[in-house]
Design an enzyme around this catalytic site. Structure first.
Site, PDB file in Angstrom:
ATOM      1  N   ASP A 164      32.306  25.805  53.329  1.00  0.00           N
ATOM      2  CA  ASP A 164      31.613  24.711  52.704  1.00  0.00           C
ATOM      3  C   ASP A 164      30.693  24.014  52.441  1.00  0.00           C
ATOM      4  OD1 ASP A 164      31.643  23.546  49.437  1.00  0.00           O
ATOM      5  OD2 ASP A 164      33.385  25.655  49.971  1.00  0.00           O
ATOM      6  N   HIS A 213      31.763  19.376  47.642  1.00  0.00           N
ATOM      7  CA  HIS A 213      32.351  20.647  46.996  1.00  0.00           C
ATOM      8  C   HIS A 213      33.332  20.620  48.035  1.00  0.00           C
ATOM      9  CE1 HIS A 213      33.036  25.353  46.306  1.00  0.00           C
ATOM     10  NE2 HIS A 213      32.504  24.556  44.608  1.00  0.00           N
ATOM     11  N   SER A 466      36.377  28.704  42.200  1.00  0.00           N
ATOM     12  CA  SER A 466      36.033  27.870  43.534  1.00  0.00           C
ATOM     13  C   SER A 466      37.458  26.897  44.216  1.00  0.00           C
ATOM     14  CB  SER A 466      34.651  27.210  44.065  1.00  0.00           C
ATOM     15  OG  SER A 466      33.957  27.471  44.535  1.00  0.00           O
TER      16      SER A 466
END
Length: 558
Positions: A164, A213, A466
């Site tokens: 990520d 994220h 996600s």
């Protein structure tokens, strides 16, 4: 570019060669070059075409190359040792101001009001629950709690790679589970899209996350059960940062391939991939797959190379015991439909997109590759979230991803509590305006938790596939612990095919809606854009795959 010693990294020394004198020079650009022979032969071919090899991942026959030769792609493809070549990304661009790639995971029009945060110790929770457990409906839904799945397994001895934007290893809920020694960053910051470099090399340390994220994903998988903040699905799993995403959220081809190969070489048990590989949302192989729009020979070659190299790297990782989990995407698209509309590709450089309609044989990767578990998202009602991609044969399993518009007709409709709360880097939160300069949330979409000693952690609510994928990755870690074989030094290992079968048979079946169509009109969505036709049976269908992941059932906790 940073590669671990476990991955064979070769910058071969070859006899000097020069590009043809007539080669026109332009701005330096970065390329991915696939080769069939030795790294030395590939390096010589690259040099002869006017390029310079900066890195090699020999396990899958791919090199990272820079060149100022404007004909480099044509010249290098003509070499017999070269199997294919494509742009990775430009070294320099003139398109600043890349928007946050994951902006759609933070709903627009959210209520304001200044969330005060939480503080103090646990209150009103079950035995062993974390202080913010009452905000984690997702863990309750799948039985990833101390009184259910975690009675049987907690992920101890299992290594989970987070591919990520990075992991903030200083976050109090992640610090104990973070493996600094094996974490790697395979990206180099690009100031024109990522903002100013934080370090002189532009290669961020492997324990930071400027985007947020990756840290959010990591907390869902393995936030520590430490009496602080939240708990993850597998709170004793080891988190390894195998960063392939830029600060801006792009995931370029070479970085993604290198991270996958490294994950295989260090024998990670599970890898979570909540992204698609840039610049093509769908990767085609021929003009026949283009139903509307135009494509150049170079663009087709690029898409074919993405398919070949990613397919090879994913297969290599799976063959070495890595269970691969991926988000299905947030475009409300039926991936099983005969055609796919794409208005974003190529998405790099920014503003380069040309709308097209392509056949469903053009794949979004990694989620549609073999050996990858593709995950759709549900809200707290267990209904497929309106934004989630779906499709019979494409979705393997569903998991909580949050849905802001869920529970319409109740006070919970369009509230933060419908989303997924997880860890977030404080500095990223301040930079994005989620927190004020003192670290206090600016609205009720985020939470600050501090313990009696004054240690604080920041958390925010997001929605998306996600967020769904790491729930499945966390349950996969529980399955590896529960059923895997000892590997020495306290580790566990289990064949990815076995992990996938356990996840499938233990998932909670979810039927198609009455009438066969999930209608989102009541939630204020355009029926044409969002309504989802559900194909299949209660056992397996296009919205939920094998069903909603069930941690407790997967490890025999209920």
């Amino acid at each position: 570019m940073v590669l671990a010693a476990a991955v064979t990294t070769v910058v071969a020394t070859a006899p000097a060669a020069t590009a043809a004198p007539a080669a026109e020079q332009g701005p330096a650009a970065e390329y991915v070059v696939a080769f069939t022979g030795s790294p030395e032969a590939a390096t010589a071919a690259v040099q002869a075409a006017g390029g310079s090899v900066t890195d090699v991942t020999e396990e899958v026959g791919v090199a990272l190359v820079t060149s100022s030769n404007t004909r480099f792609l044509d010249d290098v493809r003509a070499r017999g040792e070269i199997a294919g070549a494509a742009r990775n990304h430009a070294v320099g661009t003139s398109d600043p101001g890349m928007p946050h790639r994951f902006a759609d995971e933070r709903p627009a029009g959210r209520p304001g009001g200044g969330g005060p945060g939480h503080g103090g110790g646990p209150a009103g929770h079950g035995p062993g629950e974390e202080p913010l457990a009452d905000l984690q409906w997702d863990m309750e839904m799948i039985g990833a709690t101390p009184d259910a799945a975690q009675r049987r397994a907690t992920g101890k001895g299992v290594d989970v790679g987070i591919m990520d934007s990075g992991i903030d290893a200083s976050h109090p809920d992640l610090a104990r589970n973070f493996d600094a020694a094996r974490s790697r960053n395979f990206t180099t910051d690009m100031p024109d899209i990522d903002g100013p470099c934080e370090v002189p090399s532009c290669v961020d340390p492997a324990d930071v996350d400027e985007n947020g994220h990756g840290t959010h994903v990591a907390g869902i998988v393995a936030a520590d059960d430490n009496g602080f903040g939240i708990g993850g699905v597998a709170p004793d799993a080891t988190l390894v940062n195998v960063r392939a995403g830029q600060d801006s959220g792009y995931f370029f081809l070479y970085e993604t391939v290198a991270a996958l190969v490294y994950s295989a070489e260090i024998r990670l048990d599970v890898v979570n991939m909540s992204f698609y590989t840039d610049p093509w949302l769908y990767n085609c192989t021929s003009r026949d797959e283009y139903l509307e729009g135009t494509v150049t020979d170079e663009e087709l070659a690029e898409q074919r190379l993405v398919r070949d190299l990613l397919g090879g790297a994913l297969g290599y990782a799976s063959s070495r015991g890595v269970t691969l989990v991926s988000s299905a995407g947030n475009a409300a698209t039926d991936l099983a439909a005969p055609t796919r509309t794409d208005e974003t590709s190529p998405d790099y450089p920014p503003d380069a997109a040309r709308p097209r309609v392509v056949a469903n044989t053009c794949l979004t990767l990694p989620t549609e590759a073999p050996n990858v578990i593709s995950v759709s998202a549900v809200g707290p009602s267990t209904t497929k979230a309106d934004y989630s991609n779906y499709g019979l044969g494409d979705i393997d399993i569903a998991a909580p991803g949050g849905w802001y518009r869920d529970l319409v007709g109740t006070p919970a409709y369009m509230t933060a509590g419908n989303l997924i709360l997880s860890s977030y880097p404080l500095q990223a939160a301040i930079a994005e305006g989620l927190a004020d300069p003192n670290g206090q949330p600016v609205d009720d979409m985020s939470v600050r938790y501090c313990d009696a000693a004054g240690v604080c952690g920041f958390y925010t609510y997001l929605q998306g596939t996600s967020m769904a994928a790491p729930h499945v990755a966390g349950v996969a870690a529980l399955v590896v612990e529960a059923f895997g074989r000892p590997t020495g030094h306290g580790g566990r290992a289990l064949d990815p095919a076995v992990v996938a079968r356990v996840l499938a048979w233990s998932a909670e079946d979810h039927p198609c809606p009455a009438g066969g169509v999930e209608d989102y009109s009541d939630e204020g969505r355009d029926p044409v854009a969002y309504n989802a036709v559900c194909q299949g049976t209660t056992d397996v269908n296009g919205l939920y795959g094998e069903g909603i992941v069930d941690a407790a059932a997967a490890v025999g906790g209920r």
